[in-house]
Design a protein around this motif. Sequence first.
Motif, PDB file in Angstrom:
ATOM      1  N   GLN A   1      -4.046   8.431   2.238  1.00  0.00           N
ATOM      2  CA  GLN A   1      -4.500   8.386   3.606  1.00  0.00           C
ATOM      3  C   GLN A   1      -3.332   7.701   4.556  1.00  0.00           C
ATOM      4  OE1 GLN A   1      -8.560   7.990   3.659  1.00  0.00           O
ATOM      5  NE2 GLN A   1      -8.635   8.793   5.934  1.00  0.00           N
ATOM      6  N   HIS A   2      -3.010   6.521   4.038  1.00  0.00           N
ATOM      7  CA  HIS A   2      -2.123   5.624   4.699  1.00  0.00           C
ATOM      8  C   HIS A   2      -0.848   5.724   3.987  1.00  0.00           C
ATOM      9  CE1 HIS A   2      -5.782   4.463   7.093  1.00  0.00           C
ATOM     10  NE2 HIS A   2      -6.157   4.115   6.007  1.00  0.00           N
ATOM     11  N   THR A   3       0.088   5.706   4.583  1.00  0.00           N
ATOM     12  CA  THR A   3       1.324   6.179   3.751  1.00  0.00           C
ATOM     13  C   THR A   3       1.815   4.852   2.954  1.00  0.00           C
ATOM     14  OG1 THR A   3       2.705   5.434   5.643  1.00  0.00           O
ATOM     15  CG2 THR A   3       2.702   7.797   5.181  1.00  0.00           C
ATOM     16  N   ARG A   4       2.154   4.999   1.768  1.00  0.00           N
ATOM     17  CA  ARG A   4       2.195   3.869   0.655  1.00  0.00           C
ATOM     18  C   ARG A   4       3.865   4.061   0.439  1.00  0.00           C
ATOM     19  NH1 ARG A   4      -2.042   1.067  -1.316  1.00  0.00           N
ATOM     20  NH2 ARG A   4      -4.262   1.776  -0.732  1.00  0.00           N
ATOM     21  N   LEU A   5       4.762   3.962   1.328  1.00  0.00           N
ATOM     22  CA  LEU A   5       6.244   4.050   1.042  1.00  0.00           C
ATOM     23  C   LEU A   5       6.849   2.740   0.882  1.00  0.00           C
ATOM     24  CD1 LEU A   5       6.885   7.144   3.205  1.00  0.00           C
ATOM     25  CD2 LEU A   5       6.888   7.319   0.853  1.00  0.00           C
TER      26      LEU A   5
ATOM     27  N   ALA B   1      11.763  -9.854  -6.605  1.00  0.00           N
ATOM     28  CA  ALA B   1      12.164  -8.526  -6.015  1.00  0.00           C
ATOM     29  C   ALA B   1      10.913  -7.564  -6.722  1.00  0.00           C
ATOM     30  CB  ALA B   1      13.272  -8.060  -6.747  1.00  0.00           C
ATOM     31  N   ALA B   2      10.081  -7.826  -7.751  1.00  0.00           N
ATOM     32  CA  ALA B   2       8.886  -7.033  -8.178  1.00  0.00           C
ATOM     33  C   ALA B   2       7.829  -7.658  -7.615  1.00  0.00           C
ATOM     34  CB  ALA B   2       8.778  -7.304  -9.617  1.00  0.00           C
ATOM     35  N   GLY B   3       7.798  -8.336  -6.676  1.00  0.00           N
ATOM     36  CA  GLY B   3       6.719  -8.684  -5.800  1.00  0.00           C
ATOM     37  C   GLY B   3       5.688  -9.858  -6.624  1.00  0.00           C
ATOM     38  N   MET B   4       6.463 -10.539  -7.529  1.00  0.00           N
ATOM     39  CA  MET B   4       5.398 -11.443  -8.131  1.00  0.00           C
ATOM     40  C   MET B   4       6.104 -13.000  -7.579  1.00  0.00           C
ATOM     41  SD  MET B   4       5.353 -10.395 -12.123  1.00  0.00           S
ATOM     42  CE  MET B   4       6.938 -10.257 -12.395  1.00  0.00           C
ATOM     43  N   MET B   5       5.124 -13.661  -7.128  1.00  0.00           N
ATOM     44  CA  MET B   5       5.322 -14.976  -6.588  1.00  0.00           C
ATOM     45  C   MET B   5       5.340 -15.967  -8.127  1.00  0.00           C
ATOM     46  SD  MET B   5       6.338 -16.967  -4.338  1.00  0.00           S
ATOM     47  CE  MET B   5       6.089 -16.039  -2.644  1.00  0.00           C
TER      48      MET B   5
ATOM     49  N   GLY C   1      14.755  -1.247 -11.700  1.00  0.00           N
ATOM     50  CA  GLY C   1      15.032  -1.427 -10.279  1.00  0.00           C
ATOM     51  C   GLY C   1      14.317  -0.883  -9.179  1.00  0.00           C
ATOM     52  N   TYR C   2      14.253   0.377  -9.429  1.00  0.00           N
ATOM     53  CA  TYR C   2      13.321   1.224  -8.485  1.00  0.00           C
ATOM     54  C   TYR C   2      12.004   0.885  -8.758  1.00  0.00           C
ATOM     55  CZ  TYR C   2      17.186   4.233  -7.423  1.00  0.00           C
ATOM     56  OH  TYR C   2      18.426   4.658  -6.414  1.00  0.00           O
ATOM     57  N   GLU C   3      11.308   0.879  -9.913  1.00  0.00           N
ATOM     58  CA  GLU C   3       9.963   0.727 -10.163  1.00  0.00           C
ATOM     59  C   GLU C   3       9.676  -0.604  -9.698  1.00  0.00           C
ATOM     60  OE1 GLU C   3       9.747   0.988 -14.490  1.00  0.00           O
ATOM     61  OE2 GLU C   3       9.181   3.203 -14.307  1.00  0.00           O
ATOM     62  N   MET C   4      10.517  -1.593  -9.978  1.00  0.00           N
ATOM     63  CA  MET C   4      10.254  -3.230  -9.234  1.00  0.00           C
ATOM     64  C   MET C   4      10.034  -2.831  -7.717  1.00  0.00           C
ATOM     65  SD  MET C   4      12.962  -5.092 -11.385  1.00  0.00           S
ATOM     66  CE  MET C   4      12.944  -6.394 -10.462  1.00  0.00           C
ATOM     67  N   ARG C   5      11.003  -2.506  -7.091  1.00  0.00           N
ATOM     68  CA  ARG C   5      10.689  -2.392  -5.589  1.00  0.00           C
ATOM     69  C   ARG C   5       9.401  -1.552  -5.025  1.00  0.00           C
ATOM     70  NH1 ARG C   5      16.336  -0.592  -3.239  1.00  0.00           N
ATOM     71  NH2 ARG C   5      16.669   0.502  -5.319  1.00  0.00           N
ATOM     72  N   ILE C   6       9.112  -0.496  -5.945  1.00  0.00           N
ATOM     73  CA  ILE C   6       7.873   0.126  -5.652  1.00  0.00           C
ATOM     74  C   ILE C   6       6.582  -0.438  -6.069  1.00  0.00           C
ATOM     75  CG2 ILE C   6       6.436   2.303  -5.960  1.00  0.00           C
ATOM     76  CD1 ILE C   6       8.948   3.612  -6.640  1.00  0.00           C
TER      77      ILE C   6
ATOM     78  N   ASP D   1       3.733  -1.872  -3.208  1.00  0.00           N
ATOM     79  CA  ASP D   1       2.272  -1.274  -3.327  1.00  0.00           C
ATOM     80  C   ASP D   1       2.017  -0.814  -4.553  1.00  0.00           C
ATOM     81  OD1 ASP D   1       0.083   0.188  -3.025  1.00  0.00           O
ATOM     82  OD2 ASP D   1       0.717   0.904  -0.942  1.00  0.00           O
ATOM     83  N   HIS D   2       1.389  -1.702  -5.382  1.00  0.00           N
ATOM     84  CA  HIS D   2       1.002  -1.340  -6.626  1.00  0.00           C
ATOM     85  C   HIS D   2       0.243  -0.226  -6.996  1.00  0.00           C
ATOM     86  CE1 HIS D   2      -3.029  -3.435  -7.202  1.00  0.00           C
ATOM     87  NE2 HIS D   2      -2.666  -4.003  -6.253  1.00  0.00           N
TER      88      HIS D   2
END
Lengths: 255, 300
Positions: free
Chosen positions: A86-90, B29-33, B148-153, B157-158
């Motif tokens: 519903q809210h874009t998660r890009l 880069a993978a969002g982990m502190m 790398g792509y997976e890390m950024r995604i 937003d997990h």
Amino acid sequence: MTTVISAHHLHKSFGGINAVNDVSVSFEEKRLYGLIGPNGAGKSTLINLLSGQLSVDSGIIEYQGRDITQAPPHIRSRKGVGRTFQHTRLTEAMTLLETVISGCLISKRAGILAYLLQIPSTRLKYLSSRGEAQIILELVGLEDLANSMVRELSWADQRLLEIARALALKPKILLLDEPTAGMHVEALPRVAVLLKNLVEQGLSVVVIEHNVPFISNTVNYVYAMDSGSIIADGAPSDVLKSKEVIQSYLGEFHE
Amino acid sequence: MTILGITSALWLTTCTNMVAAISFYLVYAAGMMNLSQAGFMAIGAYAIAIAAKSSVVPFWLGALLGFVVITTVALMLAGITARLGGIYLGMATLAFIIVIQQLIIINPHLGGAVGIHGIPRLITPASALCIVVLVSFLARVIMKSRLGYEMRIVREDHIAAQSMGINVLVVRLQTSVLSAWIAGIAGAMEALHTNFIGPHDFGFPLLIGILSFAIVGGTDRWWGPLIGALLLTFLPQTTRAFRDYREIISGALILSVMLAFPEGTVGIVLRLRSFIYKKKALIGIRSILSMQKNEKTFKI
């Protein structure tokens, strides 16, 4: 017509609230489904149960005949259950092309060590992902913006990009949570044409929608929900005229 | 020994810091502190130091054992902290650093609180630079690969990552292990150029140092923390007059970056790039327009 997903007697409650109450649905390929209902009816919860973001309290979900009720969300995505939110998660810091490429790489399971060692079959996967991403962006109508950053996109384009990214994983069914929400009226025909294209190519597409004209003109079959249960289902013209559905949106009708 | 007027010791410290900075970049880069780099540097340093000093344990065996220990510990740590995020992960990995320090202090075979002396200097500025180049190349390749792509995604937003078929836990495990290996390399570099290592070298001050490389350098690109390490290691040392005030200079630099350029050097470079690109585009457009104008007035 083969059934892609069928769900039987799903229950999900949060605390005392029955978000989904004994719901059974079935989605076939090459058809466009609408899921309508007032806010809080349980539509998003149902989608979350099907895609795996939430686990069912009871009930069975089958994908292409196999039980996936216990499967985690990333496995369901890999098997072909695609969804948008519903809210874009890009990811804002990527270009459009990179966003779709990432989907292609994931679906091809392109190895990392193999990439490091530049093994030819893996190199091929990375190269072909680029081409595929271009094609998907053309399908969705965003090919002109392929090298722009996601954060520069308009809202409507972001929603389309989300669909493009989901398509990169080659889904058999697409669960779209209010894809046209907040879109300018002029962008709606584009979405309708895209969804019809996808359905013709063999996908099953399920759309949560509040836009009634959009539903009645594009969708083959409608499920209407209220307070966690399905109150009506069938052809759009029938469902949208049904007394229960009108009451659920507008309240009780007193003579 | 000096090269370009800078002591080899400073070169070596800079190289070590650059590798440590890359190690932090990967998990960030993978969002982990994940702040555990100092702990893995300690393991790498001690493994190499013991092997280098020992007449019984050959060098390569020490390196191999260090590698195995780091891998195991990294997997365990990532597994234990799998459900933690943000500040809680930061606290847990901070605790990890303290645990490693304490394990060293209570262990007489590792030299205890006194540390290990007399480690042979087996690393030169040239080989250190080679290591930096290799590790940078590795980081760049990782970021361009599927991981790398997976890390950024996953970072962004997990939940979206799950709907993309990404196994978030596996991505975090892979990133943690890669980061730990690189931190181990940095630790080994540290041990081989400073004659002496002690448990207190791998504690809170080191952690703050690594974080400051990331802040000043910028975290949007893999080369950000690298530049940050370069700046923060060189700048305070280069001017003889300022050398005594180097801590104040570092602090002032970090503060001004956080206030004025929160994106760090990465932000500055990227803005410069797009500014130049726009200027070029503008020049291009103007020249096309003027050519069109000339065409109309040109008569044969």
